[in-house]
Design a protein around this motif. Structure first.
Motif, PDB file in Angstrom:
ATOM      1  N   GLY A 220      -3.727  13.747  47.330  1.00  0.00           N
ATOM      2  CA  GLY A 220      -5.165  13.631  47.581  1.00  0.00           C
ATOM      3  C   GLY A 220      -5.987  14.509  46.652  1.00  0.00           C
ATOM      4  N   ASN A 221      -7.242  14.689  47.023  1.00  0.00           N
ATOM      5  CA  ASN A 221      -8.147  15.523  46.228  1.00  0.00           C
ATOM      6  C   ASN A 221      -7.717  16.996  46.313  1.00  0.00           C
ATOM      7  OD1 ASN A 221     -10.973  15.983  44.999  1.00  0.00           O
ATOM      8  ND2 ASN A 221     -11.020  17.300  46.806  1.00  0.00           N
ATOM      9  N   HIS A 222      -7.827  17.694  45.205  1.00  0.00           N
ATOM     10  CA  HIS A 222      -7.518  19.133  45.232  1.00  0.00           C
ATOM     11  C   HIS A 222      -8.782  19.925  44.905  1.00  0.00           C
ATOM     12  CE1 HIS A 222      -3.362  18.380  45.939  1.00  0.00           C
ATOM     13  NE2 HIS A 222      -3.292  17.584  44.882  1.00  0.00           N
ATOM     14  N   VAL A 227     -11.211  15.481  42.151  1.00  0.00           N
ATOM     15  CA  VAL A 227     -11.469  14.159  41.569  1.00  0.00           C
ATOM     16  C   VAL A 227     -12.632  13.514  42.315  1.00  0.00           C
ATOM     17  CG1 VAL A 227      -9.142  13.691  40.704  1.00  0.00           C
ATOM     18  CG2 VAL A 227      -9.728  13.053  43.050  1.00  0.00           C
ATOM     19  N   CYS A 228     -12.958  14.059  43.475  1.00  0.00           N
ATOM     20  CA  CYS A 228     -14.037  13.491  44.280  1.00  0.00           C
ATOM     21  C   CYS A 228     -15.403  13.723  43.626  1.00  0.00           C
ATOM     22  CB  CYS A 228     -14.040  14.116  45.673  1.00  0.00           C
ATOM     23  SG  CYS A 228     -15.493  13.607  46.612  1.00  0.00           S
ATOM     24  N   LYS A 229     -16.170  12.655  43.510  1.00  0.00           N
ATOM     25  CA  LYS A 229     -17.537  12.741  42.988  1.00  0.00           C
ATOM     26  C   LYS A 229     -18.504  12.153  44.028  1.00  0.00           C
ATOM     27  CE  LYS A 229     -16.054  14.289  39.062  1.00  0.00           C
ATOM     28  NZ  LYS A 229     -15.983  15.767  39.054  1.00  0.00           N
ATOM     29  N   LEU A 245     -25.148  14.789  52.772  1.00  0.00           N
ATOM     30  CA  LEU A 245     -24.353  15.382  51.693  1.00  0.00           C
ATOM     31  C   LEU A 245     -23.136  16.114  52.250  1.00  0.00           C
ATOM     32  CD1 LEU A 245     -25.151  15.468  48.596  1.00  0.00           C
ATOM     33  CD2 LEU A 245     -27.134  14.973  50.018  1.00  0.00           C
ATOM     34  N   PRO A 246     -22.004  16.111  51.531  1.00  0.00           N
ATOM     35  CA  PRO A 246     -21.766  15.366  50.288  1.00  0.00           C
ATOM     36  C   PRO A 246     -21.257  13.950  50.561  1.00  0.00           C
ATOM     37  CG  PRO A 246     -19.908  16.802  50.739  1.00  0.00           C
ATOM     38  CD  PRO A 246     -20.885  17.017  51.855  1.00  0.00           C
ATOM     39  N   CYS A 247     -20.802  13.690  51.797  1.00  0.00           N
ATOM     40  CA  CYS A 247     -20.332  12.354  52.148  1.00  0.00           C
ATOM     41  C   CYS A 247     -20.520  12.219  53.656  1.00  0.00           C
ATOM     42  CB  CYS A 247     -18.837  12.183  51.800  1.00  0.00           C
ATOM     43  SG  CYS A 247     -17.742  13.246  52.758  1.00  0.00           S
ATOM     44  N   TYR A 248     -20.413  10.997  54.167  1.00  0.00           N
ATOM     45  CA  TYR A 248     -20.592  10.799  55.610  1.00  0.00           C
ATOM     46  C   TYR A 248     -19.575  11.623  56.397  1.00  0.00           C
ATOM     47  CZ  TYR A 248     -19.713   8.870  60.175  1.00  0.00           C
ATOM     48  OH  TYR A 248     -19.484   8.763  61.517  1.00  0.00           O
ATOM     49  N   GLU A 277     -19.269  18.995  45.478  1.00  0.00           N
ATOM     50  CA  GLU A 277     -18.503  17.808  45.907  1.00  0.00           C
ATOM     51  C   GLU A 277     -17.008  18.022  45.655  1.00  0.00           C
ATOM     52  OE1 GLU A 277     -20.153  14.660  43.458  1.00  0.00           O
ATOM     53  OE2 GLU A 277     -19.624  15.722  41.621  1.00  0.00           O
ATOM     54  N   GLY A 278     -16.237  17.714  46.686  1.00  0.00           N
ATOM     55  CA  GLY A 278     -14.780  17.802  46.558  1.00  0.00           C
ATOM     56  C   GLY A 278     -14.223  19.215  46.533  1.00  0.00           C
ATOM     57  N   LYS A 279     -15.107  20.234  46.714  1.00  0.00           N
ATOM     58  CA  LYS A 279     -14.649  21.621  46.573  1.00  0.00           C
ATOM     59  C   LYS A 279     -14.601  22.389  47.889  1.00  0.00           C
ATOM     60  CE  LYS A 279     -16.380  22.015  41.840  1.00  0.00           C
ATOM     61  NZ  LYS A 279     -17.481  22.478  41.017  1.00  0.00           N
ATOM     62  N   GLY A 285      -6.808  17.564  49.963  1.00  0.00           N
ATOM     63  CA  GLY A 285      -5.958  16.461  50.434  1.00  0.00           C
ATOM     64  C   GLY A 285      -6.724  15.196  50.777  1.00  0.00           C
ATOM     65  N   CYS A 286      -8.046  15.203  50.643  1.00  0.00           N
ATOM     66  CA  CYS A 286      -8.848  14.037  51.045  1.00  0.00           C
ATOM     67  C   CYS A 286      -8.508  12.814  50.183  1.00  0.00           C
ATOM     68  CB  CYS A 286     -10.337  14.373  50.908  1.00  0.00           C
ATOM     69  SG  CYS A 286     -11.422  12.946  51.178  1.00  0.00           S
ATOM     70  N   ALA A 287      -8.484  11.658  50.844  1.00  0.00           N
ATOM     71  CA  ALA A 287      -8.242  10.392  50.122  1.00  0.00           C
ATOM     72  C   ALA A 287      -9.118   9.299  50.748  1.00  0.00           C
ATOM     73  CB  ALA A 287      -6.770  10.021  50.184  1.00  0.00           C
ATOM     74  N   CYS A 290     -13.729   5.091  50.546  1.00  0.00           N
ATOM     75  CA  CYS A 290     -15.137   4.747  50.292  1.00  0.00           C
ATOM     76  C   CYS A 290     -15.798   5.665  49.261  1.00  0.00           C
ATOM     77  CB  CYS A 290     -15.965   4.793  51.576  1.00  0.00           C
ATOM     78  SG  CYS A 290     -15.061   4.922  53.095  1.00  0.00           S
ATOM     79  N   TYR A 291     -15.302   6.882  49.118  1.00  0.00           N
ATOM     80  CA  TYR A 291     -15.895   7.800  48.147  1.00  0.00           C
ATOM     81  C   TYR A 291     -15.037   7.949  46.901  1.00  0.00           C
ATOM     82  CZ  TYR A 291     -19.112   8.582  51.834  1.00  0.00           C
ATOM     83  OH  TYR A 291     -20.059   8.351  52.794  1.00  0.00           O
ATOM     84  N   MET A 292     -13.733   7.714  47.053  1.00  0.00           N
ATOM     85  CA  MET A 292     -12.866   7.827  45.881  1.00  0.00           C
ATOM     86  C   MET A 292     -13.092   6.653  44.936  1.00  0.00           C
ATOM     87  SD  MET A 292     -11.545  10.662  46.103  1.00  0.00           S
ATOM     88  CE  MET A 292     -11.465  11.931  47.366  1.00  0.00           C
TER      89      MET A 292
END
Ligand code: SF4
Ligand code: SF4
Length: 326
Positions: A220-222, A227-229, A245-248, A277-279, A285-287, A290-292
């Motif tokens: 997933g995201n680290h 990698v999440c924007k 922000l940053p996502c639902y 975002e993503g930090k 570990g997020c995957a 809808c945002y990736m």
């Protein structure tokens, strides 16, 4: 390397209410108002100015909003690509009015068996999906079947493909399940499952974003190299007409929109959150698909290249590749 620096997608939550109660989703538990037509009209002008190309009217169940056809029409008239995913319970009722207004129309279906699908959705919607497919086809629409893949239903892909999507000339979209907050998805996909999924992704009229698979294999995201924007590639609007922000799913902060979405998005407090975002700790570990998906589209890295073939194939099958020019 950042390819597109502006947001490309708006996840527009028209209501959090839902007429289903899926075991892998908690949104239907939230009390919620409905968005207003006036706010949509205003926000679409600002979204255009921000450079957004795609409006995903989502929920909850978006068709619970009685003015959905009108909102879609406004978005189409303003030149946006529109997308909507429904459990199909209300599609037969609104199909005529929705005709031609949704570029990417998805019906959710997770099993070829009525009993299993209805059980997973908490309501009897299998028959509505079947009816909706026929109605949509008669109206000249090109719906897709969105199949959320769990460990427990991965073996059912074969029958959905052979018995439902192929005979009806539909694209089967495989959507690997993701975990968020405290929602138990009951079906994390193992490396073996992901291998099976990759094989399915190579079949004709099956859409699988290979970057989703790779992201899961990579853990997933680290947060040290996100990698999440989510914040910079999407604009998230709540049913209360707030910018989230940053996502639902993380929903750290909400800002009331007062016919000022463009200025609000560029304001210092919002941009401070966009930069994070993503930090956040919970981003590890997020995957969340809808945002990736938009994250992979705006940044050239290995996920961008892995996502590209499935996007091209999908748009080729659907005849919509010209709309991809961002
Ligand atoms: S239909 Fe969609 S929004 Fe409604 S409960 Fe199921 S997953 Fe959640
Ligand atoms: S990594 Fe996940 S939780 Fe964090 S901002 Fe991105 S989509 Fe949201």
């Amino acid at each position: 390397m950042r390819l597109i620096s502006r947001p490309v997608l708006c996840n527009y939550y028209v209501t959090y209410r839902c007429n289903a109660s899926c075991a892998f989703c908690d949104i239907w538990e939230r009390p919620s108002p409905y968005i207003t037509l006036d706010n949509v009209r205003q926000n679409l002008i600002h979204l255009k100015k921000l450079g957004v190309k795609v409006i995903d009217f989502t929920g909850g169940e978006p068709l619970l909003h009685r003015q959905m056809p009108e909102m879609l029409r406004l978005a189409k008239e303003a030149g946006f690509i529109t997308t909507l995913t429904t459990n199909a319970l209300l599609y037969p009722k609104y199909a005529e009015q929705l005709r031609g207004q949704i570029d990417m129309l998805h019906f959710s279906l997770d099993s070829p068996d009525k009993e299993a699908h209805d059980k997973s959705r908490g309501v009897a919607c299998f028959d509505f999906v079947m009816r909706s497919i026929q109605i949509a086809k008669e109206l000249g629409e090109k719906p897709d079947i969105l199949f959320t893949v769990f460990a427990e239903n991965i073996a059912q892909i074969e029958r959905v493909y052979r018995e439902i999507t192929l005979p009806n000339g539909l694209v089967l979209m495989l959507n690997p399940v993701f975990e968020y907050n405290t929602v138990a998805t009951n079906g994390n996909l193992s490396p073996e499952d992901l291998k099976i999924l990759r094989k399915w992704g190579k079949k004709k009229y099956v859409y699988l974003n290979d970057a989703f698979v790779q992201l899961r294999l990579d853990g997933g995201n680290h947060i040290d190299k996100p990698v999440c924007k989510a914040g910079s590639a999407t604009v998230v609007i709540s049913p209360e007409n707030k910018l989230i922000l940053p996502c639902y799913h993380l929903g750290l902060e909400e800002f009331q929109i007062e016919n000022n979405l463009y200025e609000l998005y560029h304001s210092a407090p919002v941009q401070r959150l966009v930069a994070l975002e993503g930090k956040h700790a919970k981003c590890e570990g997020c995957a969340i698909n809808c945002y990736m998906q938009p994250s992979f589209a705006v940044n050239v890295n290995k996920y961008f290249w892995l996502a590209l073939p499935s996007t091209m194939r999908y748009n080729y099958w659907k005849g919509t590749w010209r709309k991809l020019k961002w």
